[in-house]
Design a protein around this motif. Structure first.
Motif, PDB file in Angstrom:
ATOM      1  N   PRO A 186       3.167  -1.365   5.149  1.00  0.00           N
ATOM      2  CA  PRO A 186       2.910  -2.408   4.441  1.00  0.00           C
ATOM      3  C   PRO A 186       1.825  -2.886   3.765  1.00  0.00           C
ATOM      4  CG  PRO A 186       2.776  -3.243   6.756  1.00  0.00           C
ATOM      5  CD  PRO A 186       2.739  -1.554   6.838  1.00  0.00           C
ATOM      6  N   LYS A 211       2.064   1.473  10.378  1.00  0.00           N
ATOM      7  CA  LYS A 211       0.644   1.501   9.892  1.00  0.00           C
ATOM      8  C   LYS A 211       0.083   0.078   9.226  1.00  0.00           C
ATOM      9  CE  LYS A 211      -1.800   2.598   6.742  1.00  0.00           C
ATOM     10  NZ  LYS A 211      -2.584   1.372   6.949  1.00  0.00           N
ATOM     11  N   SER A 265       0.530  -0.564  -3.617  1.00  0.00           N
ATOM     12  CA  SER A 265       0.209  -0.208  -4.943  1.00  0.00           C
ATOM     13  C   SER A 265       0.956   1.122  -5.699  1.00  0.00           C
ATOM     14  CB  SER A 265      -1.144  -0.020  -5.176  1.00  0.00           C
ATOM     15  OG  SER A 265      -1.752   1.002  -4.303  1.00  0.00           O
ATOM     16  N   THR A 293       6.279  -1.538  -5.298  1.00  0.00           N
ATOM     17  CA  THR A 293       4.752  -1.279  -5.618  1.00  0.00           C
ATOM     18  C   THR A 293       4.428  -2.471  -6.656  1.00  0.00           C
ATOM     19  OG1 THR A 293       5.840   0.244  -7.050  1.00  0.00           O
ATOM     20  CG2 THR A 293       5.010   1.152  -5.255  1.00  0.00           C
ATOM     21  N   GLU A 424      -2.136  -4.126 -13.913  1.00  0.00           N
ATOM     22  CA  GLU A 424      -1.921  -5.016 -12.672  1.00  0.00           C
ATOM     23  C   GLU A 424      -3.424  -5.317 -12.339  1.00  0.00           C
ATOM     24  OE1 GLU A 424      -0.625  -3.933  -8.554  1.00  0.00           O
ATOM     25  OE2 GLU A 424       0.747  -5.430  -8.427  1.00  0.00           O
TER      26      GLU A 424
END
Ligand code: NAD
Length: 541
Positions: A186, A211, A265, A293, A424
């Motif tokens: 995440p 993770k 991302s 993403t 972004e």
């Protein structure tokens, strides 16, 4: 146990408002104080056991980076391998557990989060993620919703059975978990995603290596503890913090790797996809690749739009949680005829926004997550200050002496493809482009073609024809499209979330569409009276 059980139909978790004078507000402030004053030690959780490595990392507050509220142990290669082993060992029993009992664990976790830990969890999320109480509360409530709604959707999926069985046969569908383990990775920005990525596959009977993101290990760990309290068996979800690249390398080379559940991302996800491709010959099964993403989300304003509604949506959409939402408004297209009234109101409203640490509840805007996010956002602002095709028209100041604070910033772009209209930024930076009213359709096409993403977007208009045009031209520009509403704040069970293009595989978190990725169905046909002669009638003399 005999019975075709039903999972209770969920409702969205109500939100605590933390208004002045309420007991919840006092409790929240007390929890915030306590978290600041203690230091939590965070082990890895492998096979249900706490594992300490003494390779330590620190949990610091984004709004007060001198304050350390926890230390976490980092995994080395040995621990990552042990976590995969523990998951594979737990697999058989977890798969065999009756589905109603499996789902009950997550329904119980939802209850614990909703009642026993609610205010504490809000305070944790406020400090760890640097969120105001409302942002923390909608995040925690979303995780509760994920658990309740996903349990309900899982049950619906199990009930989805072949339409027809001719007399003498019985057709059934079994929804098996994948053959291997799932890697859940995440992002930092939502605890709801932190908690959902490992649990959605686990609900469907899978085992998981989770993770969490380095900056928010603390809040993710509390969720892990709550899942354990709810009765999650050892090894079903293994909590492993550490160097992402090292962990990824081990996971993607493992023959039992069966899928990745990622949010983050675009660049990291593409890297994972490539690594999976390179290792494809090693796997027992084609892995499921699910990734949500980045975004470059827009508000498109038509000349028939109402000014106060539009401005409110833009301010909330762009600056809530410092613009660190994948769905945050980061470009706005405004018609010339409305530019003056919109800007006049926007500037006036922006002047009322307070920024500062989360424990002062009058702050609407808090800090960005860490030093590297701060640097990357500031670079865009500094470049815009020097650019000829753009101008910083609001904010543009920042200060990281105590916390990573960046003022809500508005850039006006004179070139519709100026970099901040395209890339972004993931911070409190909005770029506006003012277009000629009569070029509405042309500008809609421009909006569609400007950025590689396709996550969220909104149109503001009262003219129905204009709405129809926007909906059509922007068909692939957003997986979550809003009409006269801000493009953030999707709610589980109401607006399943996700986008395509560079924004992800669009497997819609918080819906059956996501859960279906974590099963591999087996069709079972039973014949009650199988034929005893191979000859068909046409072979007759
Ligand atoms: P990130 O890509 O930097 O990190 C995401 C996760 O990937 C973290 O856990 C990180 O530790 C891990 N990671 C990084 N490099 C890795 C590697 N080489 N191998 C394995 N794991 C690796 O993203 P972030 O900064 O945490 O989050 C912000 C991003 O997430 C933004 O792009 C945002 O748009 C996106 N996001 C998307 C959605 C969505 O639903 N589409 C939702 C939230 C966030």
């Amino acid at each position: 146990m005999a019975g075709v059980f039903k999972v209770p139909k969920p409702k969205n978790e109500p939100i605590i408002d933390y208004a002045p004078g309420t007991p919840e507000r006092e409790k929240l402030l007390e929890e915030l104080r306590k978290i600041r004053e203690t230091r939590l030690e965070i082990p890895l959780i492998i096979g249900g056991k706490e594992v300490k490595t003494d390779d330590l990392g620190e949990c610091r507050l984004p709004h007060d980076h001198g304050t350390v509220i926890g230390v976490y142990h980092r995994a080395g290669e040995e621990e990552v391998k042990a976590a995969i082993e523990a998951a594979m060992e737990a697999r058989e029993k977890w798969m065999e557990m009756p589905w109603d009992h499996r789902l009950a664990i997550f329904l119980k976790a939802a209850e614990l989060m909703s009642k026993k830990y609610r205010i504490y969890m809000d305070a944790v999320v406020m400090h760890v993620h640097s969120k105001n109480p409302f942002q923390a509360e909608i995040d925690v409530a979303e995780l509760i919703d994920f658990w309740r709604f996903n349990a309900y959707y899982a049950w619906k999926i199990y009930g989805e059975q072949p339409e027809y069985s001719p007399t003498g046969t019985w057709n059934r569908m079994e929804y098996r978990p994948l053959e291997g383990f799932i890697f859940a990775v995440p992002p930092f920005n939502f605890i709801s995603i932190g908690g959902n990525l490992p649990t959605a596959p686990a609900m469907m009977g899978n085992v998981v290596l989770w993770k969490p993101s380095r900056t928010v290990v603390y809040s993710n760990y509390i969720v892990m503890k709550i899942l354990m309290e709810a009765g999650l068996p050892a090894g079903v979800i293994n909590f492993v913090v550490g160097n992402s690249r090292m962990i990824g390398d081990i996971v993607f080379k493992d023959p039992n790797f069966a899928g990745v559940h990622f949010t983050g991302s675009t660049a990291v996800f593409k890297g994972m996809w490539k690594a999976i491709g390179e290792n494809i010959d090693r796997y027992r099964t084609y892995p499921r690749i699910v990734g949500e993403t980045g975004g470059k989300d827009f508000v498109f304003v038509h000349s028939s739009a109402k000014v106060p509604e539009t401005v409110t949506a833009i301010i909330r959409g762009a600056f809530e949680y410092q613009g660190q939402k994948c769905s945050a408004v980061s470009r706005a297209y405004i018609p010339e005829s409305l530019w003056e009234p919109i800007w006049e109101m926007m500037e006036r409203e922006l002047n009322t926004i307070k920024m500062g640490p989360v424990d002062d509840l009058s702050n609407f805007v808090n800090a960005v997550i860490d030093g590297s996010a701060f640097k990357s956002i500031v670079r865009y602002i500094e470049e815009a200050k020097k650019a000829e095709e753009a101008e910083v028209i609001y904010g543009g100041n920042y200060d990281d002496s105590r916390g990573y604070f960046i003022e809500p910033t508005v850039i006006r772009a004179y070139d519709p493809k100026y970099v901040t209209m395209v890339e972004e930024i993931f911070g409190p930076v909005l770029t506006v482009y003012v277009y000629e009213d009569e070029k509405y359709e042309e500008t809609l096409k421009l909006c569609d073609e400007t950025s590689p993403y396709g996550l969220t977007g909104a149109v503001f208009a009262t003219d129905r024809e204009a709405i129809v045009k926007a909906e059509r031209i922007l068909r692939h520009a957003a997986g979550n499209f809003y009409i006269n509403d801000k493009p953030t704040g999707a709610i589980v069970g109401q607006q399943p979330f996700g986008g395509s293009r560079a924004s992800g595989t669009n497997d819609k978190a918080g819906s059956w569409l996501n859960l279906i990725r974590w099963v591999t169905p087996r069709t079972i046909k039973e014949n009650f009276l199988p034929p005893e002669d191979y000859r068909y009638p046409f072979l007759g003399e």
